[in-house]
Motif scaffolding. Structure first.
Motif, PDB file in Angstrom:
ATOM      1  N   SER A  64     -20.875  13.784 -17.052  1.00  0.00           N
ATOM      2  CA  SER A  64     -21.899  12.839 -16.635  1.00  0.00           C
ATOM      3  C   SER A  64     -23.175  13.571 -16.229  1.00  0.00           C
ATOM      4  CB  SER A  64     -21.396  11.974 -15.479  1.00  0.00           C
ATOM      5  OG  SER A  64     -20.939  12.778 -14.419  1.00  0.00           O
TER       6      SER A  64
ATOM      7  N   HIS B   9     -29.094  14.494  -7.542  1.00  0.00           N
ATOM      8  CA  HIS B   9     -29.892  13.330  -7.157  1.00  0.00           C
ATOM      9  C   HIS B   9     -30.963  13.655  -6.137  1.00  0.00           C
ATOM     10  CE1 HIS B   9     -28.372   9.884  -9.263  1.00  0.00           C
ATOM     11  NE2 HIS B   9     -27.184  10.427  -9.226  1.00  0.00           N
TER      12      HIS B   9
ATOM     13  N   VAL C 166     -19.686   3.939 -16.702  1.00  0.00           N
ATOM     14  CA  VAL C 166     -19.658   5.154 -15.883  1.00  0.00           C
ATOM     15  C   VAL C 166     -18.421   5.153 -14.975  1.00  0.00           C
ATOM     16  CG1 VAL C 166     -22.150   5.461 -16.000  1.00  0.00           C
ATOM     17  CG2 VAL C 166     -21.191   4.204 -14.071  1.00  0.00           C
TER      18      VAL C 166
ATOM     19  N   ASP D  93     -19.185   3.930  -8.454  1.00  0.00           N
ATOM     20  CA  ASP D  93     -20.391   4.544  -8.988  1.00  0.00           C
ATOM     21  C   ASP D  93     -21.480   3.495  -8.974  1.00  0.00           C
ATOM     22  OD1 ASP D  93     -21.064   7.103  -9.772  1.00  0.00           O
ATOM     23  OD2 ASP D  93     -19.740   7.073 -11.504  1.00  0.00           O
TER      24      ASP D  93
ATOM     25  N   LEU E 201     -25.544   2.260  -9.996  1.00  0.00           N
ATOM     26  CA  LEU E 201     -26.717   2.461 -10.855  1.00  0.00           C
ATOM     27  C   LEU E 201     -27.959   2.024 -10.092  1.00  0.00           C
ATOM     28  CD1 LEU E 201     -25.846   1.159 -14.439  1.00  0.00           C
ATOM     29  CD2 LEU E 201     -25.339   3.366 -13.402  1.00  0.00           C
TER      30      LEU E 201
ATOM     31  N   ASN F 100     -25.013  12.285 -19.165  1.00  0.00           N
ATOM     32  CA  ASN F 100     -24.840  10.930 -19.706  1.00  0.00           C
ATOM     33  C   ASN F 100     -24.052  10.828 -21.001  1.00  0.00           C
ATOM     34  OD1 ASN F 100     -26.580   9.879 -17.589  1.00  0.00           O
ATOM     35  ND2 ASN F 100     -28.259  10.780 -18.743  1.00  0.00           N
TER      36      ASN F 100
ATOM     37  N   ARG G 162     -33.569   5.506 -11.916  1.00  0.00           N
ATOM     38  CA  ARG G 162     -32.756   6.729 -11.890  1.00  0.00           C
ATOM     39  C   ARG G 162     -31.781   6.689 -13.059  1.00  0.00           C
ATOM     40  NH1 ARG G 162     -35.961   5.895  -7.422  1.00  0.00           N
ATOM     41  NH2 ARG G 162     -36.049   7.812  -6.207  1.00  0.00           N
ATOM     42  N   HIS G 163     -31.084   5.576 -13.184  1.00  0.00           N
ATOM     43  CA  HIS G 163     -30.033   5.489 -14.199  1.00  0.00           C
ATOM     44  C   HIS G 163     -30.406   4.585 -15.364  1.00  0.00           C
ATOM     45  CE1 HIS G 163     -28.009   6.366 -10.301  1.00  0.00           C
ATOM     46  NE2 HIS G 163     -27.416   7.268 -11.014  1.00  0.00           N
TER      47      HIS G 163
ATOM     48  N   SER H  47     -26.487   8.448  -4.552  1.00  0.00           N
ATOM     49  CA  SER H  47     -27.612   8.364  -5.480  1.00  0.00           C
ATOM     50  C   SER H  47     -28.891   8.401  -4.677  1.00  0.00           C
ATOM     51  CB  SER H  47     -27.600   7.042  -6.255  1.00  0.00           C
ATOM     52  OG  SER H  47     -26.484   6.945  -7.090  1.00  0.00           O
TER      53      SER H  47
END
Lengths: 314, 314
Positions: free
Chosen positions: A203, A310, A68, A44, A46, A252, A50-51, B121
């Motif tokens: 998530s 996304h 995550v 995953d 980040l 989240n 975005r995150h 993403s």
């Protein structure tokens, strides 16, 4: 600092154990998986804006990057074991890296996970994590395995992280903590392996993740009054017309969403009670193909559009 | 396209085999490692304008992203098995993704490697690959294990990729092919496991990677006239004063640099001959702590500064 001085800084802080035959510092890491277990692998990333935001403390970003990924392994009922970290950084900022590592490695060490390798590049900030874990081949909890009539349940509470995002500066510390420092439900995932017929982590948002959890053709009926809500969220958003849509679509939370044959509910509650983590039934799987959200008076809530995509420019 | 349509597009093209208990489409992949083998894990990222340019064909970018990771496993003498792909994309460009996958998956399939999971993403283009492989625990080829007196050898030829970068538009197709479509030496890595005392892949540049290959306190003497050079490079750069520095410091060749006890050289040459790949001895390890580059007349070449550092703003 040079690339290699940064790598040495990371290596010096990474813990190791006897499963790590070769850790940070060669072309690849070499690890010894336990005999008989299956390997569980997730990745995953980040991305800035975005995150997370650039004004977040580096330790929070490190925590989130790890969390995550741990949450993905939790949803498979896997035991996390080894991590790799691919950092793309705009510059060699030692203070930022130290803060990031503090948050990242604290969570790794909490879950007995060794950082065994990774990659450093320069470029727009991007944090890629690969997490490896182990599970008995028959015990992994998959999506799409629920039966009609199964209960729908979730660990912890829903909506805090989304409320923190929605309220911004006005959010309480308690709400913001859930957004910046989510707790992956690693122990609960393993404890629920026997009872859950299907499991996923929340998530993208409850409804979006529920769609992924159910098998094609299945549906579910949700009782909104039964959605678990934290005290801080109830205080911040007493109005149900505001809160329910946010609990249904906000992402989240990193709680575990699962289905249970009715006969397994008591065991599941006991397993979670042992961990001091509530588990709440709030709906039931059916074969109707739709997700219906019932309000306290029995009427249907008009369905809010669900989940985070996304590439959907909302 | 939505995030989930893109994921489905990737899933439809990914091959699987019986080691993959659960591939793309759940919270994590689940794979069954072979009993008794150690797991080898690497991750390498490609960043726009650092590792590739936006005008490169997407298939070349996909090939390169896979190749740099396969090269890391080759340097460990590992057999590649499973890949994960973490893509951060500025937009959901289906044509670009199709091209990228063509290059990426062709190389994966060539090496019997299954794409089992990943992450999508939105954000500045960043390509993160995680590659998992297997090796017998005693057979991995590590850095820092050479002995003084060992030969220094390299597979294939050196300098083509750096010449393609240096010459830009003027580079021949042959040179550019080596930069855009490097061949990871996966079979050679495994074939040389018994003979090599230490091994690394040449990604940052010969001298820089040699420093990482040698143990602390060790040095090496190189005979520049013995550096293996392709016909296309000899044609493009006949002048040794230009070519040698470039062969010594240019990266991106992805050949294997290794050390060999003199008694193992014949076997190593035979192993490479079976693969149709030349292996060339061009120097010797010593305990002098320095790397000396001797020209044809025996004089020392003044040492060019070596290697690529991501955070060194040259």
């Amino acid at each position: 600092m040079s690339e290699f001085a940064l790598i040495e800084r990371i290596r010096a802080r990474a813990r190791t154990d006897k499963s790590v035959l070769l850790g940070i510092g060669d072309d690849a890491a070499v690890i010894q998986p336990a005999p008989g277990l299956a390997l569980v692998a997730t990745t995953d990333s980040l991305v800035l804006d975005r995150h997370f935001r650039s004004d977040w403390p580096a330790a929070d970003i490190g925590h989130l990057a790890a969390a995550v990924n741990f949450s993905d392994l939790a949803a498979m009922a896997a035991r996390p074991r080894w991590a790799l970290l691919a950092l793309t950084l705009p510059d060699a900022d030692q203070a930022w890296l130290d803060g990031f590592l503090e948050g990242f490695l604290s969570l790794c060490h909490q879950f007995d996970t060794c950082l065994v390798g990774g990659n450093l590049s320069s470029g727009p900030l991007n944090i890629g994590v690969q997490l490896l874990g182990e599970v008995e081949p028959g015990r992994m909890t998959r999506r799409g395995r629920a039966s009609p009539g199964d209960w729908l349940a979730v660990t912890g509470t829903l909506g805090d992280a989304a409320a923190a995002l929605a309220l911004g500066e006005k959010a309480s510390v308690g709400l913001r903590q859930r957004l910046h420092r989510p707790t992956p439900r690693v122990a609960a995932g393993q404890a629920l392996a026997e009872q859950a017929s299907a499991m996923i982590d929340v998530s993208d948002g409850l409804l979006a993740d529920l769609v992924h959890l159910l098998a094609p053709g299945q549906g579910a009926e949700l009782k909104l009054a039964d959605l678990p809500c934290s005290d801080v969220l109830e205080q911040a958003m007493p109005d149900l017309d505001t809160r329910w849509p946010l609990q249904l679509t906000g992402g989240n939370d990193y709680e575990l969403l699962l289905t249970l044959a009715p006969s397994r509910l008591t065991e599941a509650e006991a397993a979670c009670a042992d961990l001091g983590l509530p588990i709440t039934v709030f709906g039931r799987v059916n074969s109707g193909g739709a997700i219906e959200c019932r309000q306290a008076d029995g009427s249907l809530l008009e369905m809010p559009r669900g989940g985070w995509d996304h590439f959907d420019p909302r």
